[in-house]
Scaffold this active site. Structure first.
Site, PDB file in Angstrom:
ATOM      1  CG  MET A 103      -4.161   3.752  11.781  1.00  0.00           C
ATOM      2  SD  MET A 103      -4.973   2.169  11.536  1.00  0.00           S
ATOM      3  CE  MET A 103      -4.346   1.262  12.953  1.00  0.00           C
ATOM      4  CG  ASP A 111      -0.283  -0.369   2.482  1.00  0.00           C
ATOM      5  OD1 ASP A 111       0.757   0.271   2.750  1.00  0.00           O
ATOM      6  OD2 ASP A 111      -0.750  -1.249   3.233  1.00  0.00           O
ATOM      7  CE  LYS A 113      -8.115   6.087   1.795  1.00  0.00           C
ATOM      8  NZ  LYS A 113      -7.488   6.867   2.821  1.00  0.00           N
TER       9      LYS A 113
HETATM   10  N1  SAH Z   1       2.588  -1.511  10.672  1.00  0.00           N
HETATM   11  C1  SAH Z   1       2.760  -0.073  10.814  1.00  0.00           C
HETATM   12  C2  SAH Z   1       1.493   0.588  11.317  1.00  0.00           C
HETATM   13  C3  SAH Z   1       0.292   0.442  10.406  1.00  0.00           C
HETATM   14  S1  SAH Z   1      -1.128   1.309  10.962  1.00  0.00           S
HETATM   15  C4  SAH Z   1       3.982   0.204  11.700  1.00  0.00           C
HETATM   16  O1  SAH Z   1       4.476  -0.704  12.363  1.00  0.00           O
HETATM   17  O2  SAH Z   1       4.453   1.351  11.703  1.00  0.00           O
HETATM   18  C5  SAH Z   1      -0.990   2.827  10.081  1.00  0.00           C
HETATM   19  C6  SAH Z   1      -0.548   3.934  11.002  1.00  0.00           C
HETATM   20  O3  SAH Z   1       0.829   3.817  11.280  1.00  0.00           O
HETATM   21  C7  SAH Z   1      -0.689   5.333  10.462  1.00  0.00           C
HETATM   22  O4  SAH Z   1      -1.998   5.807  10.566  1.00  0.00           O
HETATM   23  C8  SAH Z   1       0.255   6.094  11.356  1.00  0.00           C
HETATM   24  O5  SAH Z   1      -0.318   6.333  12.610  1.00  0.00           O
HETATM   25  C9  SAH Z   1       1.368   5.084  11.542  1.00  0.00           C
HETATM   26  N2  SAH Z   1       2.509   5.297  10.638  1.00  0.00           N
HETATM   27  C10 SAH Z   1       3.062   4.395   9.811  1.00  0.00           C
HETATM   28  N3  SAH Z   1       4.136   4.911   9.189  1.00  0.00           N
HETATM   29  C11 SAH Z   1       4.282   6.173   9.649  1.00  0.00           C
HETATM   30  C12 SAH Z   1       5.214   7.220   9.421  1.00  0.00           C
HETATM   31  N4  SAH Z   1       6.229   7.073   8.569  1.00  0.00           N
HETATM   32  N5  SAH Z   1       5.056   8.379  10.092  1.00  0.00           N
HETATM   33  C13 SAH Z   1       4.054   8.539  10.973  1.00  0.00           C
HETATM   34  N6  SAH Z   1       3.136   7.594  11.223  1.00  0.00           N
HETATM   35  C14 SAH Z   1       3.246   6.424  10.591  1.00  0.00           C
END
Ligand code: SAH
Length: 255
Positions: free
Chosen positions: A171, A35, A56
């Site tokens: 999120m 994604d 998306k």
């Molecule tokens: N598996 C991912 C999280 C997925 S849920 C992880 O471990 O980071 C999706 C959420 O992750 C987003 O809404 C945001 O809150 C966060 N997120 C993921 N990458 C990010 C980034 N580079 N900067 C800030 N928030 C991030």
């Protein structure tokens, strides 16, 4: 011969923060299903003919999880080596658990390849350690956006406030007014430091700071959008103490 699926964490977005193994698997895979969360630089490093976007869609709709599940099985059954590339770590709010179970149920061999989660790295690149001996000895990772089909919130914000530890919300941009209010009504002091880290480690990373009382206004003034991490607790004030020497931001937009 059945192929194999790798559930791979890309890290937060900076290509240098991918693991050596993630980089190798992405380069060797027949197909990479992804994604937008791995970020623009990592995605652009994968030739277009070897990647499929299951995030998306053009109309703003999410690709249904069932489609992604089915596609993973289908490609593996064709004998392909498939990388399911997920932002951060695949098993942190990434539906990696559901995909692993689906693969197992369909007898597809798979491997989990951990990644650096934004839940820890996001605050970190803003100068905020998620734990700090002087401030907190616990940290909770929470989703701000639950399954909308659930009737009641499964998250007990009052209990989280009572831990006295750091809260890291993923999120959590849209629901910020809801949970800051819940935490305040649970007795968390309005002056509790809060930081928002938007697109952590991406070229256009931004950080905005405030308190439990002001952060919703800060979000609106700065126009903070997903993906962003919310970090709540005493540790968020560390930023102020290290900021002058912190070199993690890659532009001047930081506040
Ligand atoms: N598996 C991912 C999280 C997925 S849920 C992880 O471990 O980071 C999706 C959420 O992750 C987003 O809404 C945001 O809150 C966060 N997120 C993921 N990458 C990010 C980034 N580079 N900067 C800030 N928030 C991030």
């Amino acid at each position: 011969m059945t192929g194999k699926v790798y559930l791979v964490g890309s890290g937060p977005g900076d290509p240098e923060l991918m693991t050596v193994k993630a980089r190798r698997l992405v380069d060797e895979a027949d197909v990479v299903l992804h994604d937008k969360l791995p970020g623009p630089e990592i995605l652009e490093s994968i030739p277009e003919e070897r990647r499929e976007d299951v995030g998306k869609r053009a109309g703003g709709e999410w690709t249904p999880q069932e489609y992604t599940n089915r596609r993973l099985v289908e490609l593996a059954e064709e004998g392909k080596t498939v990388v399911r590339l997920k932002g951060g770590d695949p098993f942190v709010f990434g539906r990696g658990g559901e995909e692993a179970e689906h693969l197992a149920a369909n007898e597809i061999p798979f491997e989990y390849v951990p990644g650096i989660t934004s839940a820890v790295a996001g605050p970190g690149v803003a100068g905020i350690p998620v734990t700090h001996r002087d401030h907190t000895s616990s940290v909770s990772f929470v989703t701000g956006h639950e399954d909308p089909t659930k009737e009641e919130s499964a998250i007990d914000w009052h209990a989280l406030a009572d831990t006295g530890g750091t809260l890291v919300v993923l999120m959590g941009v849209g629901k910020l007014p809801m949970y800051t209010e819940e935490l305040r009504s649970a007795g968390m002091p309005p002056e509790t430091p809060v930081a928002l880290v938007e697109r952590a480690t991406w070229p256009d990373q931004r950080v905005a700071t405030g308190t439990l009382e002001t952060i919703v206004d800060v979000r609106d003034e700065e126009g903070i959008d997903p993906p962003a991490i919310t970090v709540i607790g005493g540790v968020a004030a560390s930023r102020g103490r290290v900021e002058a020497f912190l070199q993690n931001g890659r532009n001047e937009n930081e506040r």
